[in-house]
Design a protein around this motif. Structure first.
Motif, PDB file in Angstrom:
ATOM      1  N   ASP A 130      -4.147  28.247  10.290  1.00  0.00           N
ATOM      2  CA  ASP A 130      -5.420  27.797   9.743  1.00  0.00           C
ATOM      3  C   ASP A 130      -6.524  28.770  10.190  1.00  0.00           C
ATOM      4  N   TYR A 131      -7.746  28.510   9.759  1.00  0.00           N
ATOM      5  CA  TYR A 131      -8.833  29.479   9.971  1.00  0.00           C
ATOM      6  C   TYR A 131      -9.173  29.707  11.439  1.00  0.00           C
ATOM      7  N   SER A 132      -8.670  28.855  12.351  1.00  0.00           N
ATOM      8  CA  SER A 132      -8.941  29.065  13.778  1.00  0.00           C
ATOM      9  C   SER A 132      -8.318  30.364  14.286  1.00  0.00           C
ATOM     10  N   VAL A 133      -7.343  30.910  13.533  1.00  0.00           N
ATOM     11  CA  VAL A 133      -6.716  32.169  13.952  1.00  0.00           C
ATOM     12  C   VAL A 133      -7.715  33.331  13.889  1.00  0.00           C
ATOM     13  N   LEU A 134      -8.859  33.109  13.245  1.00  0.00           N
ATOM     14  CA  LEU A 134      -9.883  34.155  13.149  1.00  0.00           C
ATOM     15  C   LEU A 134     -10.752  34.235  14.399  1.00  0.00           C
ATOM     16  N   THR A 135     -10.622  33.264  15.311  1.00  0.00           N
ATOM     17  CA  THR A 135     -11.449  33.271  16.519  1.00  0.00           C
ATOM     18  C   THR A 135     -10.900  34.262  17.536  1.00  0.00           C
ATOM     19  N   THR A 140      -4.447  37.960  19.133  1.00  0.00           N
ATOM     20  CA  THR A 140      -3.085  38.506  19.159  1.00  0.00           C
ATOM     21  C   THR A 140      -2.187  37.863  18.105  1.00  0.00           C
ATOM     22  N   TRP A 141      -2.564  36.686  17.610  1.00  0.00           N
ATOM     23  CA  TRP A 141      -1.787  36.030  16.560  1.00  0.00           C
ATOM     24  C   TRP A 141      -2.157  36.545  15.171  1.00  0.00           C
ATOM     25  N   LEU A 142      -3.385  36.972  14.992  1.00  0.00           N
ATOM     26  CA  LEU A 142      -3.895  37.293  13.662  1.00  0.00           C
ATOM     27  C   LEU A 142      -3.052  38.328  12.917  1.00  0.00           C
ATOM     28  N   PRO A 143      -2.564  39.409  13.555  1.00  0.00           N
ATOM     29  CA  PRO A 143      -1.755  40.391  12.811  1.00  0.00           C
ATOM     30  C   PRO A 143      -0.447  39.813  12.267  1.00  0.00           C
ATOM     31  N   LEU A 144      -0.021  38.656  12.775  1.00  0.00           N
ATOM     32  CA  LEU A 144       1.233  38.050  12.326  1.00  0.00           C
ATOM     33  C   LEU A 144       1.054  37.199  11.079  1.00  0.00           C
ATOM     34  N   ALA A 145      -0.184  36.968  10.672  1.00  0.00           N
ATOM     35  CA  ALA A 145      -0.463  36.038   9.581  1.00  0.00           C
ATOM     36  C   ALA A 145      -0.142  36.637   8.221  1.00  0.00           C
ATOM     37  N   SER A 146       0.715  35.951   7.465  1.00  0.00           N
ATOM     38  CA  SER A 146       0.908  36.282   6.054  1.00  0.00           C
ATOM     39  C   SER A 146      -0.043  35.461   5.187  1.00  0.00           C
ATOM     40  N   PHE A 147      -0.446  34.287   5.730  1.00  0.00           N
ATOM     41  CA  PHE A 147      -1.356  33.405   5.017  1.00  0.00           C
ATOM     42  C   PHE A 147      -2.358  32.814   6.017  1.00  0.00           C
ATOM     43  N   ILE A 148      -3.587  32.615   5.568  1.00  0.00           N
ATOM     44  CA  ILE A 148      -4.590  31.890   6.341  1.00  0.00           C
ATOM     45  C   ILE A 148      -5.103  30.767   5.451  1.00  0.00           C
ATOM     46  N   LYS A 149      -5.027  29.525   5.962  1.00  0.00           N
ATOM     47  CA  LYS A 149      -5.389  28.361   5.162  1.00  0.00           C
ATOM     48  C   LYS A 149      -6.767  27.841   5.572  1.00  0.00           C
ATOM     49  N   PHE A 150      -7.542  27.455   4.556  1.00  0.00           N
ATOM     50  CA  PHE A 150      -8.875  26.905   4.765  1.00  0.00           C
ATOM     51  C   PHE A 150      -8.905  25.484   4.216  1.00  0.00           C
ATOM     52  N   ASP A 151      -9.101  24.523   5.101  1.00  0.00           N
ATOM     53  CA  ASP A 151      -9.135  23.112   4.717  1.00  0.00           C
ATOM     54  C   ASP A 151     -10.564  22.746   4.316  1.00  0.00           C
TER      55      ASP A 151
END
Length: 416
Positions: A130-135, A140-151
């Motif tokens: 979810d969008y908290s990965v942008l904080t 360190t998690w962000l480069p692993l994201a294939s998708f980012i979800k916005f609720d």
């Protein structure tokens, strides 16, 4: 039959399998994938066990259209469930694992969880956050994201644009807007460059239903006995023909996505030849533990399956392959008296089993007996027996605990 409803068996029904799926659409409103929800459990009861159950139920249902369409399947996970063996059952290319943020009290574990997430990516799974990965905490998690979800039900309208622009500047992940409920929201999100959409405005979750069935225990015991005696394919086929629920279970298992056959198995003879006696025995033994009568709690069968798998794992490196197979038998039949409602000697009298199995079950002797004692100590929390037996078998506590976790996860994938 409605296209989003799974087939229902005409045989005696067992527990209801209820999986909901909601479509995720691209900007042209074509279906990109589905998010799956387990409707058999309440949202607050979402656990590592329910994650495994969801995936196995999906694979076991007779008409799994979400799989047949080869769309991306978004599956919610707990961090504990990422270590479960149930993820070995599916082709990772089709699965998107939705990874939740950690509770505020556990942010120090972000780095601790990173190796597991990396391992999932290396195995071919795509990850959604979810969008908290942008904080900053999750950088360190962000480069692993294939998708980012916005609720959209959580984000304030005034902040949606800034979050989306931040994601576009920091990541190449595809952006998914969920809980989209109006045409105005959809148009705004399109203008901002969001590629994927999910919500009631497009499609409400559709329920896929199916049921598990359980054959008569006496017939399963007869099948197990024939397999142990290495009976002919013809003799085994005759038993399958006499019990439609048993044959239904076998053919459904053989034709499930988890088995990975390229052509459909339609005859019992073909099924027996493809599976082989060793695997057929294990399948029948597992089926027996899940075919409890109404008086036997389902937990009994679950415990037996975990014991069998744990003992098999613990003996893989220390005993010959045949004895490792026998270790599985000891564990899974160690509660046979409870499952059948008769004393253990009477239960075993109906089966043809090796001496090492009967000695462990009836007398607590032989090479497999200490492994059974260790498995029982894992369940009961008997630290003294756990420590002494582990040492005697040359196993570290870490080895046993890891094997126990693997056995628990494996059992969850089987007890649909």
């Amino acid at each position: 039959m409605p296209p989003d409803t799974a087939s229902h068996a005409t045989a005696p029904a067992g527990p209801l399998v209820a999986i909901a799926r909601q479509a995720i659409l691209d900007s042209q409103r074509n279906i990109f994938g589905y998010e799956l929800f387990d409707r058999s459990v309440a949202a607050e009861q979402h656990t590592a066990s329910s994650d495994a159950q969801l995936l196995f139920n999906l694979l076991s249902m007779a008409d799994t259209q979400a799989l047949m369409e080869k769309k991306a399947l978004f599956i919610n996970c707990t961090h504990d469930s990422l270590a479960g063996g149930h993820l070995e059952l599916v082709a990772p290319e089709q699965i998107v694992l939705e990874i939740p943020p950690l509770p505020v009290t556990q942010v120090e574990q972000i780095q601790t969880r990173l190796p597991t997430l990396l391992a999932m990516r290396e195995r071919g799974f795509r990850l959604a956050f979810d969008y908290s990965v942008l904080t900053r905490s999750y950088e360190t998690w962000l480069p692993l994201a294939s998708f980012i979800k916005f609720d959209l039900s959580v984000l304030k309208p005034a902040s949606i644009s800034s979050f989306i622009k931040l994601a576009q500047s920091k990541s190449s992940a595809q952006l998914v807007a969920e809980k989209v409920e109006t045409s105005q929201q959809y148009e705004m999100l399109q203008e901002l460059g969001v590629q994927l959409f999910q919500g009631y405005w497009f499609a409400k979750p559709v329920l896929l239903e199916g049921q598990t069935i359980r054959p008569a225990q006496a017939t399963i015991l007869q099948l197990i006995n024939l397999v142990r005696q290495q009976a002919s394919t013809h003799e085994i086929e005759e038993v399958l023909k006499r019990d439609p629920t048993l044959s239904f279970n076998l053919l459904r298992f053989m034709n499930s996505a988890s088995f990975g056959l390229r052509t459909e198995v339609t005859s019992f003879k073909h099924a027996v030849m493809l599976l082989g006696l060793k695997k057929l025995f294990k399948w029948a033994a597992l089926l027996l533990t899940t075919s409890q009568t109404g008086e036997v709690p389902p937990a009994v069968g679950n415990t037996a399956v975990v014991r069998g798998r744990l003992m098999e794992l613990l003996t893989t490196d220390s005993l010959p392959p045949e004895e490792s197979d026998n270790a599985f038998v000891v564990g899974i039949f160690s509660l046979l008296d409870t499952l059948l409602g008769v004393p253990m000697p009477a239960a075993l009298a109906t089966l043809s089993l090796p001496d090492t199995v009967t000695n462990a079950l009836l007398y607590g002797t032989g090479p497999l007996a200490p492994y059974l004692a260790l498995a029982q100590a894992c369940e009961s929390g008997d630290d003294e027996t756990f420590a002494s037996t582990s040492v005697a078998l040359g196993l570290s506590s870490n080895q046993v605990n890891w094997a126990h976790l693997q056995a628990l996860a494996w059992a969850e994938t089987l007890l649909a």
